[in-house]
Design an enzyme around this catalytic site. Structure first.
Site, mmCIF file in Angstrom:
data_model
loop_
_atom_site.group_PDB
_atom_site.id
_atom_site.type_symbol
_atom_site.label_atom_id
_atom_site.label_comp_id
_atom_site.label_asym_id
_atom_site.label_seq_id
_atom_site.Cartn_x
_atom_site.Cartn_y
_atom_site.Cartn_z
ATOM 1 N N SER A 132 0.101 -7.051 5.950
ATOM 2 C CA SER A 132 1.506 -7.389 6.104
ATOM 3 C C SER A 132 2.189 -7.209 4.753
ATOM 4 O O SER A 132 1.997 -6.208 4.068
ATOM 5 C CB SER A 132 1.641 -8.823 6.631
ATOM 6 O OG SER A 132 2.994 -9.182 6.788
ATOM 7 N N TYR A 146 12.266 -3.389 7.895
ATOM 8 C CA TYR A 146 10.882 -3.514 7.455
ATOM 9 C C TYR A 146 10.404 -4.949 7.607
ATOM 10 O O TYR A 146 9.310 -5.202 8.139
ATOM 11 C CB TYR A 146 10.778 -3.063 5.998
ATOM 12 C CG TYR A 146 9.404 -3.241 5.382
ATOM 13 C CD1 TYR A 146 8.315 -2.526 5.866
ATOM 14 C CD2 TYR A 146 9.207 -4.108 4.306
ATOM 15 C CE1 TYR A 146 7.060 -2.673 5.292
ATOM 16 C CE2 TYR A 146 7.957 -4.253 3.728
ATOM 17 C CZ TYR A 146 6.888 -3.542 4.220
ATOM 18 O OH TYR A 146 5.643 -3.699 3.658
ATOM 19 N N LYS A 150 7.272 -6.535 9.914
ATOM 20 C CA LYS A 150 6.180 -7.332 9.370
ATOM 21 C C LYS A 150 6.201 -8.761 9.923
ATOM 22 O O LYS A 150 5.135 -9.371 10.107
ATOM 23 C CB LYS A 150 6.239 -7.342 7.837
ATOM 24 C CG LYS A 150 5.951 -5.984 7.211
ATOM 25 C CD LYS A 150 4.557 -5.459 7.578
ATOM 26 C CE LYS A 150 4.185 -4.202 6.815
ATOM 27 N NZ LYS A 150 2.839 -3.701 7.165
#
Length: 276
Positions: A132, A146, A150
C-alpha cells in the site's frame, strides 16, 4: 524445502529490490513483470524465475502462477507490488484514467490473489502481502485518486484477513512513505501528464508542489532497504500483524491520523496542505 515467493512489478523499485533480497536469503523467487525484457535489475540465479505477468491480464496471472509451481513445486508468499500513482487535480482526470488506476492498484491485486488462493487453500497456508502506501491511510491533495485506490486496497485486505485466517492464510499490508531511490515519483509525474490542467487550480498547484518538494527531500535515504526488510519480516515473522509502516518520513502524519482526535488531525494536516 525452500520457500517460494511470487512478486509482481519486479522490473524496478521495491519489486526488484525485494526479489533480489529474498533470493539472497535462500528463497525461490518468481519475479514477475509486464515486460520481461526489462529484467536488468534482477539478479541471475537458479532460484530466480523471471516470468511475464500483467496484472490487467488474467491469463498472464494464471500462467505465471502455473510456471512458478511447475518450477519450484510450491508458492508460499505472494507480494502484490505492481502499481503506479496518478498525480493531479481530480477534476482534470477522465473516468478512463481513474478506472486504469483502480484496474492496476486494486483489481490487479485482487485478481492475483484470487488466482493464488486455491493453491493456498489446498495446503492451508500462505501469505498475501499487499504493498500500500502512507496514502492508503491519508488522503493527499493532487493524489486523491491514488489515495482512493490505496484506501480500497487496505479496506479489502483488512476484511480479507478474517476470511483467510480460518484457513491458515495471512493477509498483510506494507505502508511505505517516500522512496527517492525508486522511479515511482518520476512515473507519477509522467502519468499525471495525461490529466487536463485547469487554470483555477494553478495557485494551489504551485503551493502544493513546494510542499511535496520539501517532503521528498525528507524521505528516508534508506527507504528501499527499510521497505524490503519490512516485506521480508511480514513473510517470516509468523504473526497475524496486519500493518507494517517501515519508513520514518510518514510516521508523524500516520500517528496523527491514528492516535489523535479527528479535530487535532485536521488541524495538523491543514497547516500542511490547505492554501495559505
Amino acid at each position: 524445502m525452500k520457500k517460494t515467493v511470487l512478486i509482481t512489478g519486479t522490473s524496478s523499485g521495491f519489486g526488484a529490490a525485494t526479489a533480489n533480497y529474498f533470493a539472497a536469503q535462500g528463497w525461490n523467487v518468481i519475479a514477475t513483470m509486464r515486460d520481461t525484457r526489462k529484467d536488468q535489475n534482477i539478479g541471475k540465479s537458479e532460484n530466480i524465475l523471471i516470468s511475464q505477468l500483467d496484472v490487467q491480464d488474467k491469463n498472464s496471472i494464471d500462467k505465471a502462477i502455473e510456471e512458478g509451481i511447475n518450477q519450484f513445486g510450491n508458492i508460499d508468499v505472494v507480494v502484490n507490488n505492481a502499481g503506479y500513482g496518478l498525480f493531479g487535480i481530480f477534476e482534470g482526470a477522465s473516468r478512463e484514467a481513474v478506472q486504469a488506476q483502480f484496474d492496476v492498484n486494486v483489481f490487479g491485486a485482487m485478481d492475483v490473489t484470487r488466482a493464488i488462493l486455491p493453491h493456498f487453500r489446498s495446503k492451508r497456508s500462505g501469505i498475501i502481502i499487499n504493498i500500500s502506501s502512507g496514502a492508503g491511510a491519508i488522503g493527499f491533495p493532487m493524489a486523491s485518486i491514488y489515495s482512493a485506490s490505496k484506501f480500497a486496497l487496505e479496506g479489502w485486505t483488512e476484511g480479507l484477513r478474517y476470511e483467510l485466517a480460518s484457513l491458515g492464510i495471512a493477509a498483510k499490508i506494507i505502508e511505505p512513505g517516500g522512496a527517492p531511490q525508486t522511479s515511482f515519483m518520476s512515473r507519477m509525474g509522467d502519468e499525471g501528464l495525461a490529466i487536463q490542467q485547469i487554470g483555477d487550480y494553478l495557485p494551489f498547484l504551485e503551493q502544493i508542489g513546494k510542499v511535496y518538494n520539501g517532503m521528498q527531500g525528507t524521505a528516508d535515504a534508506d527507504a528501499v532497504e527499510k521497505v524490503v526488510h519490512a516485506i521480508f519480516e511480514a513473510a517470516t515473522d509468523g504473526t497475524d500483524r496486519l500493518r507494517y509502516s517501515p519508513t520514518d518520513d510518514i510516521k508523524p502524519i500516520l500517528d496523527a491520523r491514528r492516535n489523535t482526535s479527528e479535530e487535532k488531525y485536521q488541524a495538523f494536516t491543514n497547516t500542511i496542505f490547505l492554501p495559505k
